[in-house]
Structures are given as C-alpha cells and as structure tokens.
Design an enzyme around this catalytic site. Structure first.
Site, PDB file in Angstrom:
ATOM      1  N   GLU A  14      62.587 -43.533 -26.516  1.00 54.35           N
ATOM      2  CA  GLU A  14      61.386 -43.950 -25.816  1.00 54.35           C
ATOM      3  C   GLU A  14      60.181 -45.036 -26.671  1.00 54.35           C
ATOM      4  O   GLU A  14      59.851 -45.659 -26.039  1.00 54.35           O
ATOM      5  CB  GLU A  14      60.585 -42.600 -25.386  1.00 54.35           C
ATOM      6  CG  GLU A  14      59.922 -42.971 -23.758  1.00 54.35           C
ATOM      7  CD  GLU A  14      59.211 -41.781 -23.472  1.00 54.35           C
ATOM      8  OE1 GLU A  14      59.504 -40.750 -23.964  1.00 54.35           O
ATOM      9  OE2 GLU A  14      58.218 -41.918 -22.702  1.00 54.35           O
ATOM     10  N   ARG A  55      72.240 -29.782 -30.262  1.00 49.47           N
ATOM     11  CA  ARG A  55      72.830 -28.831 -29.168  1.00 49.47           C
ATOM     12  C   ARG A  55      74.081 -29.098 -28.687  1.00 49.47           C
ATOM     13  O   ARG A  55      74.597 -28.196 -28.124  1.00 49.47           O
ATOM     14  CB  ARG A  55      71.932 -28.907 -28.243  1.00 49.47           C
ATOM     15  CG  ARG A  55      70.526 -28.144 -28.643  1.00 49.47           C
ATOM     16  CD  ARG A  55      69.503 -28.023 -27.554  1.00 49.47           C
ATOM     17  NE  ARG A  55      68.916 -29.377 -27.190  1.00 49.47           N
ATOM     18  CZ  ARG A  55      67.958 -29.997 -27.677  1.00 49.47           C
ATOM     19  NH1 ARG A  55      67.254 -29.532 -28.885  1.00 49.47           N
ATOM     20  NH2 ARG A  55      67.399 -31.240 -27.385  1.00 49.47           N
TER      21      ARG A  55
END
Ligand code: AMP
Length: 175
Positions: free
Chosen positions: A99, A62
């Site tokens: 994560e 993006r």
C-alpha cells in the site's frame, strides 16, 4: 457439516489491526480448532489432489502453517518463500508493491526445478500482489504454477485479477 460458513464462524475479525482502517481476519481460532484446521488443510489438498504436485510453496509467515500440512497430504515437498534477507543460500528475489512502498520476496535458487509442478499456498489473498510475486519467482526457475490455494479471499480487493490465467481457489470469501 463443515463448510465455508462453519469455517467463517472460527475466523475473528479484528478492526484497525495492524493499522487504522484494516479489518484483520484472524485465523488463530480456526487453526486452534482441531476439526477446522484438519478440514481446511484437507479441502485445499483435495482441490489439487489429481495434479501430482511436486512442491507446495508457502508464503512467510502464516502461509507456512497451511502449506506444510498440505504438502504432507499431497506427498509433495515443502518450500518457503521468505521476506528479504531471511534465506541463507543463493536466492531469486522479486519486488512487489505494498500500500505504501514496496517489499521483496525470496526463494532459494534450487528450491524448485525446471518442469516441476508447484502449488502456492497462503492464508489470505488480499490484493494478490504477494501471490503474484511468488508465482513469478517459481516461474523464473522454470517450474509450473499448477494452482494457488488460500483459506480466505478478500474478494473486494480483486486479487484474482492479478492472477488471471491461474487456477485460484479459496475456502472462505468475504465480498
Ligand atoms: P496481498 O499481497 O495484498 O494479497 O496480501 C496478502 C498478504 O497479506 C497475506 O499474506 C495475508 O497474510 C496478509 N493480509 C492482507 N490483508 C489481510 C487481512 N485483512 N487480514 C489478514 N491478513 C491479511
């Protein structure tokens, strides 16, 4: 008047995407609005206008959407930083923590030159790990990171702390 709140109205919050507990900031309504897209691109470009930027580095995927028109506006070259294995030529590579686990970003070894001034652009700064890995790649090739520009900043994830000492700007911050 176009400002942060006006932009924020064009960002869609999608709960539990791509996984449970994540509130995804979907920029597609903003990008699809000609006035908002132009405003966002110009605001990032304006912030670094005086720096004589040589290259704007966009982060897959993006980040490319914003980095390319910002590069055009600043009369700079566009450089992609991509996920592992996507670039065809000799590349520098940097691992960064996710994560769960780790991922790898890559930059063509000849994409920036020693001494060049670089602006890094991405859509969202969350924990800052992606942006920091990108800054390291650029610096490993001897170029200077003049600044980092983001459309959205998730302030509660404290990404700026990982970018201490850099000139970081964002257009819309979520506390
Ligand atoms: P980080 O390395 O944690 O700063 O993550 C930054 C990258 O993850 C950006 O390239 C974003 O596209 C994406 N990202 C992380 N969190 C979100 C979110 N809540 N909404 C949209 N994109 C996100």
């Amino acid at each position: 008047m176009a400002d942060a709140d006006w932009l924020r109205e064009r960002i869609r919050d999608v709960p539990d995407f791509p996984s449970p507990g994540i509130l995804f900031r979907d920029l597609t309504p903003l990008l699809g609005d000609a006035e908002a897209f132009r405003f966002a691109v110009n605001a990032i470009a304006d912030a670094f206008e005086g720096h004589r930027i040589d290259k704007v580095v966009g982060i897959e995927a993006r980040g490319f959407i914003l980095a390319a028109p910002v590069a055009y506006r600043l009369d700079a070259g566009f450089v992609p930083v991509r996920k592992s294995g996507k670039l065809p030529w000799r590349s520098e590579s940097e691992e960064y923590a996710l994560e769960y686990g780790a991922d790898r970003l890559e930059l063509h070894a000849d994409a920036v030159a020693a001494g060049e001034k670089v602006l890094i652009v991405d859509d969202v700064i969350a924990t800052g790990g992606t942006a920091r890995a990108t800054a390291r790649l650029v610096e490993r090739l001897g170029a200077k990171v003049v600044g980092l520009g983001f459309l959205v900043e998730l302030t509660f994830l404290a990404g700026r702390e990982k970018l201490d000492g850099y000139d970081v700007m964002s257009l819309v911050a979520y506390p």
